[in-house]
Design a protein around this motif. Structure first.
Motif, PDB file in Angstrom:
ATOM      1  N   ASN A  94      43.032  27.834  49.507  1.00  0.00           N
ATOM      2  CA  ASN A  94      43.643  28.673  48.480  1.00  0.00           C
ATOM      3  C   ASN A  94      44.541  29.681  49.186  1.00  0.00           C
ATOM      4  O   ASN A  94      44.514  29.780  50.428  1.00  0.00           O
ATOM      5  CB  ASN A  94      42.580  29.353  47.607  1.00  0.00           C
ATOM      6  CG  ASN A  94      41.659  30.269  48.389  1.00  0.00           C
ATOM      7  OD1 ASN A  94      42.108  31.157  49.119  1.00  0.00           O
ATOM      8  ND2 ASN A  94      40.350  30.058  48.256  1.00  0.00           N
ATOM      9  N   TYR A 140      45.556  36.520  45.130  1.00  0.00           N
ATOM     10  CA  TYR A 140      46.022  35.692  44.025  1.00  0.00           C
ATOM     11  C   TYR A 140      45.064  35.800  42.851  1.00  0.00           C
ATOM     12  O   TYR A 140      43.935  36.292  42.973  1.00  0.00           O
ATOM     13  CB  TYR A 140      46.140  34.229  44.451  1.00  0.00           C
ATOM     14  CG  TYR A 140      44.807  33.547  44.692  1.00  0.00           C
ATOM     15  CD1 TYR A 140      44.215  32.764  43.700  1.00  0.00           C
ATOM     16  CD2 TYR A 140      44.121  33.699  45.896  1.00  0.00           C
ATOM     17  CE1 TYR A 140      42.991  32.140  43.904  1.00  0.00           C
ATOM     18  CE2 TYR A 140      42.897  33.096  46.114  1.00  0.00           C
ATOM     19  CZ  TYR A 140      42.333  32.314  45.116  1.00  0.00           C
ATOM     20  OH  TYR A 140      41.113  31.714  45.314  1.00  0.00           O
ATOM     21  N   ASN A 188      43.505  33.368  39.599  1.00  0.00           N
ATOM     22  CA  ASN A 188      43.419  32.070  38.926  1.00  0.00           C
ATOM     23  C   ASN A 188      43.979  32.219  37.515  1.00  0.00           C
ATOM     24  O   ASN A 188      43.604  33.141  36.792  1.00  0.00           O
ATOM     25  CB  ASN A 188      41.966  31.600  38.852  1.00  0.00           C
ATOM     26  CG  ASN A 188      41.419  31.198  40.204  1.00  0.00           C
ATOM     27  OD1 ASN A 188      42.022  30.412  40.921  1.00  0.00           O
ATOM     28  ND2 ASN A 188      40.264  31.738  40.564  1.00  0.00           N
ATOM     29  N   TRP A 226      47.571  29.185  40.486  1.00  0.00           N
ATOM     30  CA  TRP A 226      47.380  30.450  41.183  1.00  0.00           C
ATOM     31  C   TRP A 226      48.639  31.289  41.008  1.00  0.00           C
ATOM     32  O   TRP A 226      49.756  30.800  41.229  1.00  0.00           O
ATOM     33  CB  TRP A 226      47.165  30.222  42.679  1.00  0.00           C
ATOM     34  CG  TRP A 226      45.937  29.445  43.029  1.00  0.00           C
ATOM     35  CD1 TRP A 226      44.690  29.568  42.504  1.00  0.00           C
ATOM     36  CD2 TRP A 226      45.845  28.421  44.037  1.00  0.00           C
ATOM     37  NE1 TRP A 226      43.821  28.699  43.108  1.00  0.00           N
ATOM     38  CE2 TRP A 226      44.493  27.981  44.057  1.00  0.00           C
ATOM     39  CE3 TRP A 226      46.760  27.857  44.922  1.00  0.00           C
ATOM     40  CZ2 TRP A 226      44.044  26.987  44.925  1.00  0.00           C
ATOM     41  CZ3 TRP A 226      46.316  26.872  45.787  1.00  0.00           C
ATOM     42  CH2 TRP A 226      44.973  26.436  45.787  1.00  0.00           C
TER      43      TRP A 226
END
Length: 312
Positions: free
Chosen positions: A39, A48, A50, A65
């Motif tokens: 990720n 980031y 979701n 993301w």
């Protein structure tokens, strides 16, 4: 007796041939997708969130993301290619996301619907994927606003062109790496690298079985309109001469159709499909970011998008 045997053999051979083309059509819509391996935080130390959002048509729910950059007023949406997912490590997207973050761009990385089996979605050559990319654009408009740029790879680049046919006001510019457009020539070009089969009746049979097995017709891919359109936004086409999946003359032809003076074309000698960053990493980053930074403002209609009807 002999005639019956010959007819039986002919029936068996015909069935095997038709089954082969049906299998090709079936697998084409169901590419193998690797699982996510990392990720943005693990790969590039990028914070980031979701995110989920619907396609513009509402037919699928997308996951991704969102990587914010402090005080950013611009966002780049990555549009991944066939058989890839949001991280598309061979490009590699994490490194590009990090460079964009440094340059004060927000980044949205998302999976097209066919990546997740529970979406009950198949690959459609950009027909439904363009609606999903438009959904990503709509998501950014509603959450952060500002200028929106599309950075597409392979079929993700072809999907970006299809999306821009439908929305030429919300896209400030596009970078298209190894553009793949699912037209008859590129489809056959890829098939013969796996099996040496004649163009006819191979293509007609594959295109015949595709809607029967997958519920959508390849005749809906507006490749003729894409190939003849002068887009309002500037586009940076990047392609390699050793691309075995999408011949570079297609991109040269697309570039010649453009009238926006900010559009660019970069052909890399001996570079392969989607391996353009790896061929010239420093030049790739410098030229792409220079292109984005030179735009600076949301698009103005230099020429309205135009093209011929998409009938095959």
């Amino acid at each position: 007796m002999i005639l019956s045997v010959l007819l039986a053999l002919l029936l068996i051979v015909s069935s095997m041939i038709l089954s082969f083309y049906a299998y090709v059509a079936w697998t084409l819509a169901r590419p193998h997708i690797d699982q996510l391996t990392s990720n943005p935080m693990k790969a590039s130390k990028l914070a980031y969130t979701n995110v989920t959002f619907p396609s513009l048509s509402g037919n699928s729910e997308l996951e991704g993301w969102f990587i914010p950059s402090a005080d950013a007023t611009k966002t780049v949406i990555f549009s991944h290619g066939y058989g890839g997912n949001r991280e598309e490590i061979w490009v590699p997207l994490y490194k590009l996301a990090s460079k964009l973050h440094e340059q004060k761009y927000n980044v949205l990385m998302f999976d097209y619907g066919y990546v997740k089996p529970y979406n009950n979605r198949l690959m459609t050559g950009g027909i439904q994927e363009s609606q999903e990319l438009l959904g990503a654009i709509d998501y950014v408009k509603k959450t952060t606003g500002g200028a929106i740029y599309i950075w597409g790879f392979s079929m993700g680049a072809g999907t970006a062109l299809q999306s821009a046919l439908q929305n030429n006001t919300d896209i400030a510019g596009m970078i298209l790496d190894s553009t793949f457009l699912l037209n008859p020539d590129t489809l056959y070009h890829n098939i013969v690298q796996i099996a040496q089969i004649p163009k006819y009746p191979s293509l007609p049979l594959i295109r015949f079985f595709f809607p029967i097995l997958n519920g959508v017709s390849l005749h809906e891919v507006p490749y003729q309109k894409v190939a003849s359109t002068s887009y309002s936004m500037p586009i940076f086409f990047i392609h390699g001469t050793a691309d075995k999946k999408a011949p570079y003359d297609l991109v040269e032809s697309l570039y010649k159709q453009q009238h926006n003076t900010a559009s660019e074309l970069w052909i890399l000698p001996k570079a392969e499909h989607e391996l353009l960053y790896r061929a010239e990493p420093r030049a790739y980053v410098n030229r792409t970011l220079s292109f984005l930074n030179s735009l600076g403002h949301p698009p103005t209609n230099v020429h309205a998008a135009s093209g011929i009807p998409s009938s095959l």
